[in-house]
Design an enzyme around this catalytic site. Structure first.
Site, PDB file in Angstrom:
ATOM      1  N   HIS A  87       0.834  -1.205   0.000  1.00  0.00           N
ATOM      2  CA  HIS A  87       0.000   0.000   0.000  1.00  0.00           C
ATOM      3  C   HIS A  87       0.873   1.261   0.000  1.00  0.00           C
ATOM      4  O   HIS A  87       0.542   2.246  -0.655  1.00  0.00           O
ATOM      5  CB  HIS A  87      -0.909   0.015   1.235  1.00  0.00           C
ATOM      6  CG  HIS A  87      -1.930  -1.088   1.233  1.00  0.00           C
ATOM      7  ND1 HIS A  87      -3.281  -0.850   1.163  1.00  0.00           N
ATOM      8  CD2 HIS A  87      -1.786  -2.439   1.275  1.00  0.00           C
ATOM      9  CE1 HIS A  87      -3.932  -2.008   1.172  1.00  0.00           C
ATOM     10  NE2 HIS A  87      -3.046  -2.980   1.252  1.00  0.00           N
TER      11      HIS A  87
ATOM     12  N   ASP B 261      -6.198   5.353   2.666  1.00  0.00           N
ATOM     13  CA  ASP B 261      -6.394   3.954   2.302  1.00  0.00           C
ATOM     14  C   ASP B 261      -7.772   3.445   2.717  1.00  0.00           C
ATOM     15  O   ASP B 261      -8.357   3.892   3.703  1.00  0.00           O
ATOM     16  CB  ASP B 261      -5.313   3.114   2.990  1.00  0.00           C
ATOM     17  CG  ASP B 261      -5.127   1.765   2.337  1.00  0.00           C
ATOM     18  OD1 ASP B 261      -5.936   0.862   2.620  1.00  0.00           O
ATOM     19  OD2 ASP B 261      -4.194   1.610   1.538  1.00  0.00           O
TER      20      ASP B 261
ATOM     21  N   ALA C   2      13.349  -7.361  -3.463  1.00  0.00           N
ATOM     22  CA  ALA C   2      13.918  -7.265  -4.814  1.00  0.00           C
ATOM     23  C   ALA C   2      13.492  -5.969  -5.498  1.00  0.00           C
ATOM     24  O   ALA C   2      12.382  -5.487  -5.265  1.00  0.00           O
ATOM     25  CB  ALA C   2      13.440  -8.451  -5.651  1.00  0.00           C
TER      26      ALA C   2
ATOM     27  N   HIS D 195       1.741 -13.786  -7.276  1.00  0.00           N
ATOM     28  CA  HIS D 195       0.640 -14.082  -6.356  1.00  0.00           C
ATOM     29  C   HIS D 195      -0.615 -13.299  -6.717  1.00  0.00           C
ATOM     30  O   HIS D 195      -1.632 -13.421  -6.035  1.00  0.00           O
ATOM     31  CB  HIS D 195       1.067 -13.730  -4.920  1.00  0.00           C
ATOM     32  CG  HIS D 195       1.307 -12.261  -4.715  1.00  0.00           C
ATOM     33  ND1 HIS D 195       2.137 -11.516  -5.526  1.00  0.00           N
ATOM     34  CD2 HIS D 195       0.800 -11.375  -3.817  1.00  0.00           C
ATOM     35  CE1 HIS D 195       2.141 -10.257  -5.122  1.00  0.00           C
ATOM     36  NE2 HIS D 195       1.332 -10.138  -4.088  1.00  0.00           N
TER      37      HIS D 195
ATOM     38  N   ALA E 114      -6.639 -12.262  -0.027  1.00  0.00           N
ATOM     39  CA  ALA E 114      -7.208 -10.946  -0.375  1.00  0.00           C
ATOM     40  C   ALA E 114      -8.061 -11.070  -1.650  1.00  0.00           C
ATOM     41  O   ALA E 114      -8.809 -12.028  -1.791  1.00  0.00           O
ATOM     42  CB  ALA E 114      -6.094  -9.909  -0.508  1.00  0.00           C
TER      43      ALA E 114
END
Length: 487
Positions: A20, A126, A357, A374, A397
């Site tokens: 987020h 958010d 990464a 994912h 999710a």
């Protein structure tokens, strides 16, 4: 666009998780390119993860700063310093995760103090801060909601809530069609998030999710990290059929144009970026598969071992990002997930990155020809923007919804075969399925067609954020609306 005494000042308040925070900082940077002053709100433990990117922006004369509010670890019953969802999910402890979400509700008072002190022109907060709409309203400040997902997923979530098609099937594995959703999209109860299945009952978390939807309706509108050409049918459906005000302004990651900008996103990389690029430079175009499951999903040692065996058996070049878990003493766990001698055998063939990464840098390299993901929306958009086809491996999710848009709507990916939604720890996939999916995306019958489609969407993404593009125009329109509202 806005300058001098008329300059807009916008607060950005991301949920305390890297998936987020990263797009929110990118979004804030994007607004500053239009002359808006931007402030990102976070907590002391999260500020270091933002500082490198924001420092770089400041050096370029971009008006972007950080406002710090204290995280109530002790009051919430959390260990001191546990201020980010990633730290909690390392423990795979549902009770701690719920405590963490509940702790974020205690941020309302410090947020209100900031709003009162600085009187910004808008608050972009958010979705996991439903109380932010009321907090902003106290000071007459419009609140925009950031969900961090696609129009498709937002439509699917509303469709389930409105029509409850999952309650009309006789088993968890029986497919049902999502009513009134463009395209014939089928799902099963097994693929739905737990709260959607309503097996959570009337508890804190289910009330929390309901409050989130209610605050959406009362907010000024929604900002979406997407672009019109990618999912126009769902963008239209969300606005027209569901009657929601929304602006698409993505892909926001494209605000990072050079090597340094891309390298500085998020946490400090666990690998030397230049060394990583040097390794990729030694490979042929479209010859490397990149495997990464985001910053929250967890896998057992047995599953990681299966992935390693699958990658070796596939014969493909690869870069594999593995989360480094820590034990209760805070030490890194013993690596019992690698086959004996694996790294030696894979020398020159595969690269393992333990930790964080520089994903955008890697995906943008011409050597990368496939991405095992994912299905987090940030990752999908970054893959799409890079023009790379995907192997979909959803975990939790809204990731099963995202898998649907990739494989059935955009037709730029194939599934690894996951059928069941899991909380944090993914369902088990055997090496044979991994080999099949990886080889299919890299050199199967449909590989070229998928790569060609992915590259076309990548070009559309870049055009969308250029002057006159769909996302650029939507952003200008939003800023104009906020400016007019102030006067």
């Amino acid at each position: 666009m806005a300058s001098g005494i008329c300059q807009l000042h916008i607060f950005f308040f991301p949920f305390l998780a890297h998936g987020h925070m990263i797009p929110t900082v990118d979004m804030a940077k994007l607004f500053t390119t239009r002359g808006v002053k931007a402030s990102v709100i976070t907590t002391p433990g999260n500020a270091p993860h933002l500082s490198r990117s924001i420092q770089k922006a400041s050096e370029l004369g971009i008006e972007l700063d950080v406002k710090i509010i204290k995280f109530p670890s002790a009051e919430a019953g959390l260990p001191e310093g546990w201020e980010n969802l990633d730290a909690i999910t390392n423990e795979v402890n549902r009770e701690l995760i719920v405590k963490f979400y509940m702790a974020t509700t205690k941020l309302q008072k410090p947020l209100e103090q900031l709003l009162q002190e600085h009187k910004p022109d808008c608050l972009v907060a958010d979705m996991f801060f439903p109380w932010a709409t009321d907090a902003a309203a106290k000071f007459g400040i419009p609140r925009l909601v950031f969900h961090g997902t696609s129009f498709f997923s937002l439509c699917a979530i509303k469709c389930l809530a409105l029509y409850e098609p999952h309650k009309k099937v006789s088993s968890d594995s029986e497919p049902f069609v999502m009513p009134n959703l463009p395209g014939e999209i089928k799902l099963t109860r097994n693929q739905l998030p737990d709260p959607a299945k309503q097996d959570m009952g009337d508890n804190d978390f289910s009330r929390f999710m309901k409050a989130s939807d209610d605050s959406d309706l009362r907010s000024y509108g929604v900002v979406v990290n997407s672009f019109y050409e990618l999912e126009h049918a769902y963008a239209d459906h969300y606005r027209k059929a569901l009657g929601r005000r929304a602006w698409h302004i993505g892909p926001v990651s494209l605000c990072n144009r050079n090597f340094e900008d891309k390298a500085l996103r998020g946490k400090q990389a666990s690998v030397d970026e230049q060394e990583c690029l040097k390794w990729l430079n030694s490979k042929q175009p479209n010859s490397v598969v990149y495997i990464c499951f985001g910053s929250v999903a967890n896998f057992t040692s047995a599953q990681l071992m299966e992935i390693a065996m699958g990658l070796e058996a596939s014969g493909q070049n690869f870069i594999w990002v593995v989360r480094k878990n820590k034990n209760n003493g805070g030490e890194e766990e013993k690596e019992d997930w690698l086959p004996e001698g694996f790294e030696k055998r894979m020398e020159g063939k595969g690269l393992i990155i333990r930790g964080w990464a520089p994903q955008v840098l890697i995906l943008d390299h011409e050597a990368v020809g496939g991405f095992v993901t994912h299905c987090g929306w940030n990752s999908i958009l970054e893959g799409v923007t890079a023009g790379v086809p995907l192997v979909t491996w959803p975990v939790y999710a809204e990731q099963f919804y995202n898998e649907k848009i990739v494989n059935e709507v955009l037709k730029i990916g194939i599934g690894v075969g996951i059928q069941k939604w899991c909380r944090i720890v993914g369902d088990f996939v055997k090496r044979e399925a991994i080999v099949k999916a990886v080889n299919e995306i890299m050199m199967g019958d449909r590989a070229e067609e998928m790569r060609s489609r992915a590259k076309a969407f990548g070009e559309m993404a870049k055009r969308a954020v250029e002057n006159g593009g769909s996302s650029s125009s939507n952003l200008n329109s939003l800023i104009e609306d906020l400016s007019l509202r102030r006067h």
